[in-house]
Design a protein around this motif. Structure first.
Motif, mmCIF file in Angstrom:
data_model
loop_
_atom_site.group_PDB
_atom_site.id
_atom_site.type_symbol
_atom_site.label_atom_id
_atom_site.label_comp_id
_atom_site.label_asym_id
_atom_site.label_seq_id
_atom_site.Cartn_x
_atom_site.Cartn_y
_atom_site.Cartn_z
ATOM 1 N N LEU A 22 2.886 2.863 -6.018
ATOM 2 C CA LEU A 22 3.342 3.513 -7.249
ATOM 3 C C LEU A 22 4.615 2.879 -7.788
ATOM 4 O O LEU A 22 4.987 3.124 -8.934
ATOM 5 C CB LEU A 22 3.616 4.996 -6.984
ATOM 6 C CG LEU A 22 2.518 5.986 -7.311
ATOM 7 C CD1 LEU A 22 2.985 7.391 -6.973
ATOM 8 C CD2 LEU A 22 2.146 5.913 -8.777
ATOM 9 N N TYR A 23 5.293 2.082 -6.946
ATOM 10 C CA TYR A 23 6.637 1.636 -7.318
ATOM 11 C C TYR A 23 6.806 0.128 -7.356
ATOM 12 O O TYR A 23 7.750 -0.360 -7.969
ATOM 13 C CB TYR A 23 7.665 2.237 -6.346
ATOM 14 C CG TYR A 23 7.439 3.718 -6.122
ATOM 15 C CD1 TYR A 23 7.779 4.632 -7.108
ATOM 16 C CD2 TYR A 23 6.851 4.194 -4.962
ATOM 17 C CE1 TYR A 23 7.551 5.991 -6.935
ATOM 18 C CE2 TYR A 23 6.623 5.548 -4.767
ATOM 19 C CZ TYR A 23 6.970 6.437 -5.764
ATOM 20 O OH TYR A 23 6.732 7.777 -5.597
ATOM 21 N N ALA B 241 0.818 -1.223 0.000
ATOM 22 C CA ALA B 241 0.000 0.000 0.000
ATOM 23 C C ALA B 241 0.845 1.263 0.000
ATOM 24 O O ALA B 241 0.557 2.215 -0.719
ATOM 25 C CB ALA B 241 -0.932 -0.005 1.204
ATOM 26 N N ASP B 242 1.912 1.260 0.776
ATOM 27 C CA ASP B 242 2.699 2.489 0.888
ATOM 28 C C ASP B 242 3.699 2.658 -0.257
ATOM 29 O O ASP B 242 4.411 3.655 -0.308
ATOM 30 C CB ASP B 242 3.421 2.538 2.242
ATOM 31 C CG ASP B 242 4.368 1.367 2.417
ATOM 32 O OD1 ASP B 242 4.220 0.376 1.680
ATOM 33 O OD2 ASP B 242 5.267 1.439 3.280
ATOM 34 N N ARG B 243 3.769 1.676 -1.150
ATOM 35 C CA ARG B 243 4.676 1.774 -2.300
ATOM 36 C C ARG B 243 3.962 1.352 -3.583
ATOM 37 O O ARG B 243 4.571 0.832 -4.504
ATOM 38 C CB ARG B 243 5.915 0.887 -2.079
ATOM 39 C CG ARG B 243 6.825 1.369 -0.980
ATOM 40 C CD ARG B 243 7.556 2.662 -1.397
ATOM 41 N NE ARG B 243 8.359 3.213 -0.327
ATOM 42 C CZ ARG B 243 7.900 4.086 0.566
ATOM 43 N NH1 ARG B 243 6.650 4.486 0.543
ATOM 44 N NH2 ARG B 243 8.695 4.571 1.503
ATOM 45 N N GLU C 285 -9.705 0.323 -15.169
ATOM 46 C CA GLU C 285 -9.644 0.112 -13.729
ATOM 47 C C GLU C 285 -9.493 -1.370 -13.410
ATOM 48 O O GLU C 285 -10.439 -2.030 -12.996
ATOM 49 C CB GLU C 285 -10.895 0.681 -13.051
ATOM 50 C CG GLU C 285 -10.995 2.196 -13.109
ATOM 51 C CD GLU C 285 -10.012 2.885 -12.180
ATOM 52 O OE1 GLU C 285 -9.213 2.193 -11.532
ATOM 53 O OE2 GLU C 285 -10.049 4.114 -12.107
ATOM 54 N N ALA C 286 -8.305 -1.909 -13.677
ATOM 55 C CA ALA C 286 -8.052 -3.301 -13.314
ATOM 56 C C ALA C 286 -7.659 -3.362 -11.848
ATOM 57 O O ALA C 286 -7.146 -2.405 -11.303
ATOM 58 C CB ALA C 286 -6.934 -3.853 -14.174
ATOM 59 N N GLN D 277 5.322 6.246 -19.687
ATOM 60 C CA GLN D 277 5.759 7.651 -19.755
ATOM 61 C C GLN D 277 4.934 8.498 -18.796
ATOM 62 O O GLN D 277 5.424 9.408 -18.151
ATOM 63 C CB GLN D 277 5.587 8.152 -21.183
ATOM 64 C CG GLN D 277 5.967 9.591 -21.399
ATOM 65 C CD GLN D 277 5.828 9.959 -22.861
ATOM 66 O OE1 GLN D 277 6.517 9.412 -23.709
ATOM 67 N NE2 GLN D 277 4.925 10.882 -23.163
ATOM 68 N N SER D 278 3.663 8.203 -18.737
ATOM 69 C CA SER D 278 2.746 8.824 -17.776
ATOM 70 C C SER D 278 1.575 7.859 -17.644
ATOM 71 O O SER D 278 1.590 6.772 -18.217
ATOM 72 C CB SER D 278 2.276 10.200 -18.269
ATOM 73 O OG SER D 278 1.432 10.036 -19.392
ATOM 74 N N GLU D 279 0.571 8.279 -16.913
ATOM 75 C CA GLU D 279 -0.609 7.409 -16.776
ATOM 76 C C GLU D 279 -1.296 7.154 -18.112
ATOM 77 O O GLU D 279 -2.084 6.226 -18.242
ATOM 78 C CB GLU D 279 -1.624 8.082 -15.848
ATOM 79 C CG GLU D 279 -1.444 7.801 -14.392
ATOM 80 C CD GLU D 279 -2.616 8.375 -13.640
ATOM 81 O OE1 GLU D 279 -3.610 7.657 -13.470
ATOM 82 O OE2 GLU D 279 -2.542 9.550 -13.231
ATOM 83 N N PHE D 280 -1.011 7.979 -19.099
ATOM 84 C CA PHE D 280 -1.808 7.950 -20.321
ATOM 85 C C PHE D 280 -1.013 7.565 -21.564
ATOM 86 O O PHE D 280 -1.563 7.529 -22.663
ATOM 87 C CB PHE D 280 -2.479 9.316 -20.511
ATOM 88 C CG PHE D 280 -3.249 9.722 -19.294
ATOM 89 C CD1 PHE D 280 -4.500 9.186 -19.039
ATOM 90 C CD2 PHE D 280 -2.706 10.584 -18.360
ATOM 91 C CE1 PHE D 280 -5.191 9.512 -17.898
ATOM 92 C CE2 PHE D 280 -3.388 10.916 -17.207
ATOM 93 C CZ PHE D 280 -4.639 10.379 -16.977
ATOM 94 N N ARG E 183 7.964 3.822 -13.302
ATOM 95 C CA ARG E 183 7.638 3.795 -14.722
ATOM 96 C C ARG E 183 7.844 2.441 -15.385
ATOM 97 O O ARG E 183 7.470 2.273 -16.548
ATOM 98 C CB ARG E 183 8.483 4.834 -15.452
ATOM 99 C CG ARG E 183 8.074 6.252 -15.121
ATOM 100 C CD ARG E 183 8.935 7.265 -15.805
ATOM 101 N NE ARG E 183 8.187 8.477 -16.083
ATOM 102 C CZ ARG E 183 8.708 9.675 -16.205
ATOM 103 N NH1 ARG E 183 9.992 9.839 -16.081
ATOM 104 N NH2 ARG E 183 7.955 10.720 -16.474
#
Lengths: 348, 436
Positions: free
Chosen positions: B327-328, B323-325, B434-435, B396-399, B365
């Motif tokens: 993004l990574y 949960a605390d990571r 939204e997987a 590169q980004s979320e999109f 990324r």
């Protein structure tokens, strides 16, 4: 194929039968997206509510997996509290999965915590994603302001009174007590007694509070001398220039007079690049910035690198209630922020 | 009086006289009434003008760029007076009013667009139809826009929502991906969907191409369910069941017309395919979950509806996201297996296949992954395909993401091949996959 249709119809009937919700007497079940909303709901609802939050205190609220177990949680909810902004973009998936008509938008069991909050950074022109992961309605991290906590509580009060009118007086009494506690903790009880929490909050939001306190007197003393609470403690860092990782501290910095100079992210939601880190390092060195605020769910390598190159203090703070085990209420959270920022700067 | 005169006229002259009289009376009544109506409207406009500080017209109004002379030339006098532009309302001069009836664009649906571009090379070159290909047989080494997909989503009313997904390939071929409306939050914890949609058979069959964890669908799906997977026009019902043996149990039952053109007859045919899936979900910890699904499909594989196909499937997903990571770091293990019992004129064919996929996020990324495939062909269990893929994805980004995939495929009935594929996917608008 006729047999197949019969099987399908049978399964439909079975599903309908199994799916009937069994009403549970007693406490209302309140589910929130952010743990701060849950903590405030607990303050307002007291023992008449059971609360749960989807996001954990050390979790980035932008990126949450919409897991089926969360949909199950919402399926039982009597009240659902969300920011109502484009922060929790995963929430609609859960609402759809929950099959709970009581908590759909516009229904009595849906509360948008942002209602009535004076949002910062509301775009004044057409926006696009060249500006990064922008928020269309304004900065959604409004829960970082103790003043906004009162507005959040007011919205939750409205939701609770709507779905449980019989306990309306009970909720209102608890709401008033919460507001009074926030005011006292923010401004100090003596100043609140003299000026009133509502007026103090209003002046803080429109930026006139400090001038007012410095010029007005009561009981033979300047009002500024009667200021207590977090704002008094925050004098230690009022006017301090800071770098922050993400645009999540705007409301707190507004309340406490911290000046945000730049961000570790080059644009909201875009991971830091070497070029931008170099720019931030140069800014810190040029302006003598002493503090870098980082929500504790962001990576630590870049802040540590900036700290090593500049001597700035990288302060990793819990962003929400539950962000660290001992932070159980919003009072703990605001206490923690004020104390740690003050201590970090005192040690410089 | 005119009534008496009508009585006095002969039948032949009655009609013309009656029409003249009616026309005269109508004109005189308008002439008498018109000034009163105009005066009334002018006074109302004046009162609205006086309350201009707070009055919000239903539509919008803008200061007209026309000069007074030009307005006089463009607007007839009665229009001016009705609109409140002239005379006593001096301060209102130059103002033109517009109604809101034609300015309802705020009600337009949410529109997004996804581009899915790829370029690839393979060795060796071989006859195009010897092996099921990622992008269909016949494509040589080249760049290719697999699809520009439009997503249109909007609430229809307080109870239902409409979704349209359609795509255009690089060759300009139109493809309707999905078009359905759904009722959410029906009584009995039921969601209902009608229209054209991708079936809930396993996990990845439901996903659109651009959202897949690899460039291509696993071989077991392309072999048994066709290049585009199992989809069709029909009805779908999904229940969130009371808690049984798992933390979440969800049952989905679907009925579509037609099928995939491989295991079942072509989509849009008169035959029907029944599809079902039971989802079983467990939270293993705050950071990890396990999902096991059981799927089944039943239909006919010939247009006459005499020869049946039964499909059974098992899928398993394990995911770990601290949960605390989040993004990574993420680790995901997914595996899906499918069994087919296909009736033919010569007898029943039993065949099967599956895949195992591992994905690991190792930075804000970067994602790396591996997929191993094994599949029979539905028409011959003796013919097999095996494949191994290594995938590296850069967000590169979320999109926007870029993906490189190396794939080696072994085939018992054609040439083995090695492919290198570069994929770039970009997304405009609010659509997000939204997987979980």
């Amino acid at each position: 194929m006729g047999r197949m249709l019969k099987i399908l119809c049978g399964m439909l009937a079975l599903g309908l039968g199994l799916g009937v919700r069994v009403a549970v007497a007693g406490q209302l079940f309140v589910v929130s997206t952010l743990p701060d909303y849950a903590a405030i709901a607990q303050e307002v609802g007291g023992e008449r509510v059971e609360v749960a939050s989807i996001v954990r205190g050390n979790e980035n609220p932008h990126f949450v997996l919409p897991k089926p177990s969360y949909a199950r949680l919402l399926q039982r909810a009597d009240l659902f509290i969300t920011s109502g902004l484009d922060l929790e973009l995963w929430a609609p998936t859960l609402i759809d999965g929950a099959r709970n008509a009581r908590i759909l938008e516009g229904e009595p069991g849906y509360v948008a915590a942002s209602y009535g909050v004076a949002l910062l950074e509301v775009p004044t022109r057409a926006v696009d994603r060249s500006a990064g992961d922008i928020h269309l309605y304004g900065n959604p991290h409004f829960h970082t302001s103790p003043i906004n906590a009162k507005k959040i509580a007011e919205n939750i009060l409205a939701g609770l009174q709507r779905i449980d009118p019989g306990s309306s007086a009970y909720y209102e009494a608890r709401y008033r007590r919460f507001v009074s506690r926030i005011d006292s903790a923010m401004f100090g009880p003596e100043l609140v007694r003299i000026v009133g929490g509502e007026k103090l909050s209003e002046m803080l939001l429109n930026g006139t509070l400090m001038d007012y306190l410095r010029t007005q007197e009561a009981d033979g003393a300047k009002l500024i001398d009667k200021l207590g609470g977090w704002l008094r403690e925050g004098f230690a860092f009022r006017g301090e220039k800071v770098i922050v990782y993400h645009k999540s501290w705007e409301y707190f910095c507004r309340d406490f007079g911290l000046v945000i100079v730049d961000y570790v992210e080059p644009k909201p939601g875009i991971p830091p690049t070497a070029k931008h880190v170099k720019e931030v390092v140069d800014e810190i060195q040029a302006l003598g910035i002493r503090l870098l605020l980082v929500d504790n769910y962001y990576e630590r390598n870049t802040p540590r690198e900036i700290e090593a190159r500049t001597g700035v203090k990288a302060l990793f703070l819990p962003h929400m209630v539950g962000g660290e085990p001992e932070i159980r209420t919003v009072f703990d959270l605001y206490d923690c922020w004020v104390r740690r920022i003050r201590d970090a700067l005192a040690a410089r | 009086m005119w009534r008496a005169s009508l009585h006095a006229e002969s039948i032949g002259g009655v009609t013309a006289i009656r029409l003249l009289l009616i026309a005269f009376l109508a004109l005189t009544s308008v002439a008498v009434a018109a000034p009163e109506r105009c005066a009334c409207d002018s006074s109302r406009a004046a009162s609205e003008g006086a309350a201009n500080e707070t009055f919000e017209p239903p539509g919008r109004w803008v200061a007209s760029p026309l000069s007074d002379k030009m307005m006089a030339r463009h607007l007839p006098a009665d229009v001016e007076s009705v609109a409140g532009i002239t005379g006593s309302l001096g301060s209102q001069q130059g103002r033109a009013f517009y109604g809101g009836q034609r300015l309802l664009s705020a009600l337009n649906p949410e529109i997004s667009l996804t581009g899915d571009f790829a370029g690839w090379a393979r060795v060796p070159q071989f006859p195009a139809d010897s092996i099921p290909e990622v992008y269909g047989p016949g494509w040589g080494d080249r760049f290719y826009l697999r699809e520009a997909e439009f997503h249109i989503v909007a609430p229809l009313d307080p109870y239902t929502r409409g979704k349209f997904f359609f795509g255009i390939s690089g060759e300009g071929h139109f493809h309707l991906g999905e078009a359905y409306m759904e009722w959410v939050s029906l009584p009995g914890n039921l969601n209902l969907k009608v229209g054209k949609y991708r079936n809930q058979f396993g996990v990845l069959n439901r996903w659109h191409e651009h959202a897949l964890p690899q460039v291509d669908r696993p071989l077991v799906f392309t072999s048994f369910l066709g290049e585009e997977g199992l989809s069709g026009m029909g009805i779908s019902a999904s229940w969130l069941l009371p808690r049984l043996w798992a933390h979440v149990n969800e049952l989905t039952l679907e009925m579509i017309s037609g099928g995939d053109g491989v295991s079942f007859a072509e989509e849009g045919g008169r035959d029907r395919v029944a599809v079902g899936r039971l989802k079983n979900y467990w939270d293993l910890s705050a950071n990890a979950y396990l999902e096991v699904g059981l799927s089944g499909a039943l239909g006919h594989n010939d247009p006459e509806g005499k020869l049946s196909t039964r499909l059974g499937g098992v899928d398993l997903t394990y995911k770990w996201v601290p949960a605390d990571r989040a993004l990574y770091r993420t680790f995901e293990l997914r595996s899906e297996w499918l069994w087919s019992w296909r009736q033919t004129e010569q007898g029943r064919i039993k065949s099967w296949g599956g895949y195992v996929s591992v994905q690991n996020r190792f930075g804000a990324r970067w994602w790396g992954g591996v997929r191993l495939d094994y599949s029979h062909l539905p028409v011959s269990a003796a013919e097999t395909l095996k494949s191994g893929s290594v995938v590296l994805t850069y967000w590169q980004s979320e999109f926007v993401f870029l993906r490189l995939q190396l794939q080696r495929t072994l085939c018992t009935y054609g040439s083995d091949i090695t492919k290198g594929i570069l994929q770039i996917v970009w997304s405009m608008g609010p659509h997000k996959h939204e997987a979980y």
